[in-house]
Motif scaffolding. Structure first.
Motif, PDB file in Angstrom:
ATOM      1  N   ALA A  40      14.351  16.315  31.683  1.00 36.86           N
ATOM      2  CA  ALA A  40      13.128  17.004  32.054  1.00 36.86           C
ATOM      3  C   ALA A  40      12.153  16.971  30.881  1.00 36.86           C
ATOM      4  N   PRO A  41      10.857  17.124  31.136  1.00 35.01           N
ATOM      5  CA  PRO A  41       9.876  17.105  30.047  1.00 35.01           C
ATOM      6  C   PRO A  41      10.194  18.132  28.971  1.00 35.01           C
ATOM      7  N   GLY A  42      10.231  17.688  27.723  1.00 32.19           N
ATOM      8  CA  GLY A  42      10.506  18.577  26.610  1.00 32.19           C
ATOM      9  C   GLY A  42      11.954  18.981  26.454  1.00 32.19           C
ATOM     10  N   LYS A  43      12.852  18.413  27.249  1.00 34.29           N
ATOM     11  CA  LYS A  43      14.257  18.780  27.199  1.00 34.29           C
ATOM     12  C   LYS A  43      15.117  17.598  26.754  1.00 34.29           C
ATOM     13  N   GLU A  44      16.338  17.908  26.331  1.00 33.94           N
ATOM     14  CA  GLU A  44      17.292  16.877  25.965  1.00 33.94           C
ATOM     15  C   GLU A  44      17.850  16.207  27.212  1.00 33.94           C
ATOM     16  N   ARG A  45      18.279  14.966  27.051  1.00 35.38           N
ATOM     17  CA  ARG A  45      18.939  14.278  28.145  1.00 35.38           C
ATOM     18  C   ARG A  45      20.263  14.975  28.458  1.00 35.38           C
ATOM     19  N   GLU A  46      20.537  15.168  29.743  1.00 32.51           N
ATOM     20  CA  GLU A  46      21.665  15.954  30.205  1.00 32.51           C
ATOM     21  C   GLU A  46      22.585  15.125  31.091  1.00 32.51           C
ATOM     22  N   PHE A  47      23.883  15.244  30.875  1.00 34.79           N
ATOM     23  CA  PHE A  47      24.864  14.604  31.750  1.00 34.79           C
ATOM     24  C   PHE A  47      24.902  15.318  33.084  1.00 34.79           C
ATOM     25  N   VAL A  48      24.812  14.557  34.167  1.00 35.14           N
ATOM     26  CA  VAL A  48      24.825  15.108  35.512  1.00 35.14           C
ATOM     27  C   VAL A  48      26.151  14.842  36.209  1.00 35.14           C
ATOM     28  N   SER A  49      26.572  13.579  36.226  1.00 36.57           N
ATOM     29  CA  SER A  49      27.775  13.205  36.955  1.00 36.57           C
ATOM     30  C   SER A  49      28.265  11.854  36.475  1.00 36.57           C
ATOM     31  N   GLY A  50      29.554  11.581  36.674  1.00 35.80           N
ATOM     32  CA  GLY A  50      30.117  10.293  36.324  1.00 35.80           C
ATOM     33  C   GLY A  50      31.322   9.977  37.185  1.00 35.80           C
ATOM     34  N   THR A  51      31.668   8.689  37.243  1.00 29.78           N
ATOM     35  CA  THR A  51      32.831   8.256  38.004  1.00 29.78           C
ATOM     36  C   THR A  51      33.467   7.050  37.332  1.00 29.78           C
ATOM     37  N   GLY A  52      34.793   6.930  37.476  1.00 28.29           N
ATOM     38  CA  GLY A  52      35.536   5.831  36.887  1.00 28.29           C
ATOM     39  C   GLY A  52      35.521   4.588  37.745  1.00 28.29           C
ATOM     40  N   TRP A  53      36.346   3.638  37.360  1.00 27.76           N
ATOM     41  CA  TRP A  53      36.320   2.312  37.965  1.00 27.76           C
ATOM     42  C   TRP A  53      36.589   2.315  39.462  1.00 27.76           C
ATOM     43  N   SER A  54      37.509   3.141  39.901  1.00 27.40           N
ATOM     44  CA  SER A  54      37.873   3.169  41.314  1.00 27.40           C
ATOM     45  C   SER A  54      36.950   4.047  42.151  1.00 27.40           C
ATOM     46  N   GLY A  55      36.242   4.957  41.523  1.00 24.56           N
ATOM     47  CA  GLY A  55      35.419   5.911  42.242  1.00 24.56           C
ATOM     48  C   GLY A  55      36.162   7.151  42.695  1.00 24.56           C
ATOM     49  N   GLU A  56      37.473   7.202  42.497  1.00 20.46           N
ATOM     50  CA  GLU A  56      38.251   8.351  42.935  1.00 20.46           C
ATOM     51  C   GLU A  56      38.154   9.529  41.972  1.00 20.46           C
ATOM     52  N   SER A  57      38.022   9.246  40.682  1.00 21.70           N
ATOM     53  CA  SER A  57      37.843  10.302  39.690  1.00 21.70           C
ATOM     54  C   SER A  57      36.357  10.556  39.483  1.00 21.70           C
ATOM     55  N   THR A  58      35.963  11.815  39.566  1.00 18.20           N
ATOM     56  CA  THR A  58      34.558  12.178  39.421  1.00 18.20           C
ATOM     57  C   THR A  58      34.411  13.356  38.472  1.00 18.20           C
ATOM     58  N   TYR A  60      31.331  16.280  36.886  1.00 17.65           N
ATOM     59  CA  TYR A  60      30.040  16.896  37.137  1.00 17.65           C
ATOM     60  C   TYR A  60      29.687  17.878  36.036  1.00 17.65           C
ATOM     61  N   GLY A  61      28.408  17.914  35.705  1.00 17.48           N
ATOM     62  CA  GLY A  61      27.926  18.963  34.834  1.00 17.48           C
ATOM     63  C   GLY A  61      27.979  20.309  35.539  1.00 17.48           C
ATOM     64  N   ASP A  62      28.111  21.375  34.749  1.00 11.74           N
ATOM     65  CA  ASP A  62      28.278  22.702  35.330  1.00 11.74           C
ATOM     66  C   ASP A  62      27.130  23.097  36.253  1.00 11.74           C
ATOM     67  N   SER A  63      25.929  22.680  35.929  1.00  3.79           N
ATOM     68  CA  SER A  63      24.765  23.112  36.686  1.00  3.79           C
ATOM     69  C   SER A  63      24.664  22.487  38.071  1.00  3.79           C
ATOM     70  N   VAL A  64      25.443  21.425  38.343  1.00  2.00           N
ATOM     71  CA  VAL A  64      25.334  20.742  39.629  1.00  2.00           C
ATOM     72  C   VAL A  64      26.623  20.774  40.435  1.00  2.00           C
ATOM     73  N   LYS A  65      27.676  21.356  39.906  1.00  2.00           N
ATOM     74  CA  LYS A  65      28.944  21.409  40.623  1.00  2.00           C
ATOM     75  C   LYS A  65      28.778  22.132  41.957  1.00  2.00           C
ATOM     76  N   GLY A  66      29.346  21.543  42.999  1.00  2.00           N
ATOM     77  CA  GLY A  66      29.253  22.110  44.325  1.00  2.00           C
ATOM     78  C   GLY A  66      28.014  21.716  45.087  1.00  2.00           C
ATOM     79  N   ARG A  67      27.046  21.088  44.413  1.00  2.00           N
ATOM     80  CA  ARG A  67      25.802  20.687  45.063  1.00  2.00           C
ATOM     81  C   ARG A  67      25.607  19.175  45.093  1.00  2.00           C
ATOM     82  N   PHE A  68      26.077  18.478  44.055  1.00  2.00           N
ATOM     83  CA  PHE A  68      25.895  17.030  43.944  1.00  2.00           C
ATOM     84  C   PHE A  68      27.228  16.319  44.158  1.00  2.00           C
ATOM     85  N   THR A  69      27.164  15.093  44.667  1.00  2.00           N
ATOM     86  CA  THR A  69      28.342  14.269  44.866  1.00  2.00           C
ATOM     87  C   THR A  69      28.047  12.842  44.431  1.00  2.00           C
TER      88      THR A  69
END
Length: 127
Positions: A40-58, A60-69
Motif C-alpha cells: 500500500a502507499p507509504g507501507k512496507e511490502r507485505e506477505f499475503v499468501s504462498g503455495t508450494g510446488w504441488s499446490g496442496e500446502s498453502t 497466509y498472512g494473519d490479516s487475510v486468513k479465512g478470507r483469501f485462498t
C-alpha cells in the motif's frame, strides 16, 4: 526461469470479491514456489499468501486468513488468489512472485527468497 504477469485487479466495494491471476512463462513452472505480496502507499511490502510446488500446502498472512485462498494450476502455468470479504485495508498493489527450485517445507513460503516478480496489479476496496 519464469516471468510472472498479474491480472484481475480493479475497484470493488467492501465485502466484495476479486480473483487475481498470475500467468508465468517458462518451462519450469512446476519447480517454483509461488507467493502473493502487496504494498500500500507509504507501507512496507507485505506477505499475503504462498503455495508450494504441488499446490496442496498453502500459507497466509494473519490479516487475510479465512478470507483469501491461493491455488495453482500447473497445467496452465497459473496461480490464483481468490479474495473474499474485502476490506478497505486490503487496498494495495498486489504482486506475484516465484522462487526458483525452492519449496516451502522447511520454513514456510514466507521465508523463501523470491527470484522473479511481476509488475503488480492494483486492487482498490472502496465505497
Amino acid at each position: 526461469q519464469v516471468q510472472p504477469v498479474e491480472s484481475g485487479g480493479g475497484l470493488v466495494q467492501p465485502g466484495g470479491s476479486l480473483r487475481l491471476s498470475c500467468a508465468a512463462s517458462g518451462g519450469t513452472f512446476r519447480r517454483h514456489a509461488l507467493g502473493w505480496f502487496r504494498q500500500a502507499p507509504g507501507k512496507e511490502r507485505e506477505f499475503v499468501s504462498g503455495t508450494g510446488w504441488s499446490g496442496e500446502s498453502t500459507w497466509y498472512g494473519d490479516s487475510v486468513k479465512g478470507r483469501f485462498t491461493i491455488s495453482r494450476d500447473n497445467a496452465k502455468n497459473t496461480v490464483y488468489l481468490q479474495m473474499n470479504w474485502l476490506k478497505p485495508e486490503d487496498t494495495a498493489v498486489y504482486y506475484c512472485a516465484a522462487s526458483a527450485g525452492r519449496d516451502c517445507s522447511d520454513y514456510g513460503c514466507y521465508g523463501l527468497l523470491y527470484d522473479y516478480w511481476g509488475q503488480g496489479t492494483q486492487v482498490t476496496v472502496s465505497s
